[in-house]
Structures are given as structure tokens and as C-alpha cells.
Design a protein around this motif. Structure first.
Motif, PDB file in Angstrom:
ATOM      1  N   MET A  61       0.857  -1.185   0.000  1.00  0.00           N
ATOM      2  CA  MET A  61       0.000   0.000   0.000  1.00  0.00           C
ATOM      3  C   MET A  61       0.890   1.230   0.000  1.00  0.00           C
ATOM      4  O   MET A  61       1.972   1.216   0.583  1.00  0.00           O
ATOM      5  CB  MET A  61      -0.876   0.002   1.255  1.00  0.00           C
ATOM      6  N   ASN A  62       0.447   2.254  -0.673  1.00  0.00           N
ATOM      7  CA  ASN A  62       1.177   3.520  -0.667  1.00  0.00           C
ATOM      8  C   ASN A  62       0.465   4.500   0.259  1.00  0.00           C
ATOM      9  O   ASN A  62      -0.738   4.408   0.466  1.00  0.00           O
ATOM     10  CB  ASN A  62       1.263   4.111  -2.078  1.00  0.00           C
ATOM     11  N   LEU A  63       1.234   5.410   0.790  1.00  0.00           N
ATOM     12  CA  LEU A  63       0.675   6.495   1.598  1.00  0.00           C
ATOM     13  C   LEU A  63       0.920   7.801   0.862  1.00  0.00           C
ATOM     14  O   LEU A  63       1.847   7.903   0.066  1.00  0.00           O
ATOM     15  CB  LEU A  63       1.362   6.549   2.969  1.00  0.00           C
ATOM     16  N   GLY A  64       0.126   8.800   1.137  1.00  0.00           N
ATOM     17  CA  GLY A  64       0.284  10.100   0.505  1.00  0.00           C
ATOM     18  C   GLY A  64       1.539  10.818   0.978  1.00  0.00           C
ATOM     19  O   GLY A  64       2.147  10.463   1.988  1.00  0.00           O
ATOM     20  N   GLN A  65       1.887  11.833   0.236  1.00  0.00           N
ATOM     21  CA  GLN A  65       3.098  12.608   0.533  1.00  0.00           C
ATOM     22  C   GLN A  65       3.077  13.174   1.947  1.00  0.00           C
ATOM     23  O   GLN A  65       4.092  13.141   2.645  1.00  0.00           O
ATOM     24  CB  GLN A  65       3.260  13.733  -0.483  1.00  0.00           C
ATOM     25  N   ASN A  66       1.948  13.680   2.395  1.00  0.00           N
ATOM     26  CA  ASN A  66       1.863  14.257   3.747  1.00  0.00           C
ATOM     27  C   ASN A  66       2.166  13.220   4.819  1.00  0.00           C
ATOM     28  O   ASN A  66       2.837  13.515   5.809  1.00  0.00           O
ATOM     29  CB  ASN A  66       0.478  14.864   3.998  1.00  0.00           C
ATOM     30  N   LYS A  67       1.659  12.013   4.628  1.00  0.00           N
ATOM     31  CA  LYS A  67       1.901  10.934   5.600  1.00  0.00           C
ATOM     32  C   LYS A  67       3.377  10.540   5.596  1.00  0.00           C
ATOM     33  O   LYS A  67       3.974  10.342   6.657  1.00  0.00           O
ATOM     34  CB  LYS A  67       1.037   9.707   5.290  1.00  0.00           C
ATOM     35  N   ILE A  68       3.977  10.427   4.402  1.00  0.00           N
ATOM     36  CA  ILE A  68       5.396  10.080   4.291  1.00  0.00           C
ATOM     37  C   ILE A  68       6.241  11.159   4.977  1.00  0.00           C
ATOM     38  O   ILE A  68       7.162  10.852   5.739  1.00  0.00           O
ATOM     39  CB  ILE A  68       5.841   9.934   2.815  1.00  0.00           C
ATOM     40  N   GLU A  69       5.919  12.418   4.727  1.00  0.00           N
ATOM     41  CA  GLU A  69       6.663  13.511   5.354  1.00  0.00           C
ATOM     42  C   GLU A  69       6.532  13.460   6.873  1.00  0.00           C
ATOM     43  O   GLU A  69       7.496  13.712   7.600  1.00  0.00           O
ATOM     44  CB  GLU A  69       6.186  14.861   4.821  1.00  0.00           C
ATOM     45  N   ALA A  70       5.348  13.113   7.377  1.00  0.00           N
ATOM     46  CA  ALA A  70       5.140  13.006   8.826  1.00  0.00           C
ATOM     47  C   ALA A  70       5.974  11.862   9.404  1.00  0.00           C
ATOM     48  O   ALA A  70       6.546  11.989  10.490  1.00  0.00           O
ATOM     49  CB  ALA A  70       3.660  12.804   9.137  1.00  0.00           C
ATOM     50  N   ILE A  71       6.064  10.752   8.677  1.00  0.00           N
ATOM     51  CA  ILE A  71       6.891   9.622   9.126  1.00  0.00           C
ATOM     52  C   ILE A  71       8.351  10.045   9.203  1.00  0.00           C
ATOM     53  O   ILE A  71       9.033   9.781  10.195  1.00  0.00           O
ATOM     54  CB  ILE A  71       6.731   8.414   8.169  1.00  0.00           C
ATOM     55  N   LEU A  72       8.830  10.704   8.145  1.00  0.00           N
ATOM     56  CA  LEU A  72      10.227  11.141   8.113  1.00  0.00           C
ATOM     57  C   LEU A  72      10.520  12.106   9.253  1.00  0.00           C
ATOM     58  O   LEU A  72      11.567  12.029   9.901  1.00  0.00           O
ATOM     59  CB  LEU A  72      10.567  11.769   6.761  1.00  0.00           C
ATOM     60  N   ASN A  93      12.976  11.569  12.438  1.00  0.00           N
ATOM     61  CA  ASN A  93      14.107  12.480  12.284  1.00  0.00           C
ATOM     62  C   ASN A  93      15.012  12.061  11.112  1.00  0.00           C
ATOM     63  O   ASN A  93      16.228  11.967  11.247  1.00  0.00           O
ATOM     64  CB  ASN A  93      14.908  12.568  13.592  1.00  0.00           C
ATOM     65  N   ILE A  94      14.366  11.821   9.971  1.00  0.00           N
ATOM     66  CA  ILE A  94      15.076  11.441   8.748  1.00  0.00           C
ATOM     67  C   ILE A  94      15.074  12.642   7.810  1.00  0.00           C
ATOM     68  O   ILE A  94      14.018  13.183   7.494  1.00  0.00           O
ATOM     69  CB  ILE A  94      14.390  10.256   8.032  1.00  0.00           C
ATOM     70  N   GLY A  95      16.260  13.051   7.370  1.00  0.00           N
ATOM     71  CA  GLY A  95      16.382  14.109   6.380  1.00  0.00           C
ATOM     72  C   GLY A  95      16.446  13.495   4.997  1.00  0.00           C
ATOM     73  O   GLY A  95      17.171  12.535   4.768  1.00  0.00           O
TER      74      GLY A  95
END
Length: 67
Positions: free
Chosen positions: A41-52, A56-58
Motif C-alpha cells: 500500500m502507498n501512503l500520501g506525501q503528507n503521511k510520508i513527510e510526517a513519518i520522516l 528524524n530522517i532528512g
């Protein structure tokens, strides 16, 4: 997306973050997080950014040699 998933999984392991905690933080179900982490399953960009952000992943985008 595979490289991002691999990076997220590694960061979760290093930081001892449970998928249920990450799922709760970004507002998805535990099963959705599991599907995402397993590439089903894919998640939207906002969710991916929240995970990162949570882990604390740059993210750095570089030009590939020869392009």
C-alpha cells in the motif's frame, strides 16, 4: 518508494519505534502501516513527510551522475 520504505524500517529499528506508535502519530491504522511497510500500500506525501519527521530522517535529492 522501496528505498524510502527500507530507510524507514531501518530508522524504526535503530530508534526502537514500533509501527503501531508510528501509525498513531500519522493517523492511520496499524494494518495500513503494516501494508505500507510491506510494500502493499502507498501512503500520501503528507503521511510520508510526517513519518520522516517523526523518525528524524532528512531527505536529500541529488542529481545522478550522467544526468
Amino acid at each position: 518508494m522501496g528505498m524510502i520504505r527500507k530507510t524507514i524500517k531501518e530508522a524504526m529499528r535503530i530508534r526502537k519505534v514500533k509501527s503501531k506508535d508510528l501509525a498513531e502519530y500519522i493517523g492511520v491504522s496499524g494494518s495500513s502501516m503494516s501494508l505500507f511497510l510491506n510494500g502493499k500500500m502507498n501512503l500520501g506525501q503528507n503521511k510520508i513527510e510526517a513519518i520522516l519527521e517523526y523518525l528524524n530522517i532528512g531527505l536529500v535529492i541529488k542529481k545522478m551522475p550522467g544526468q
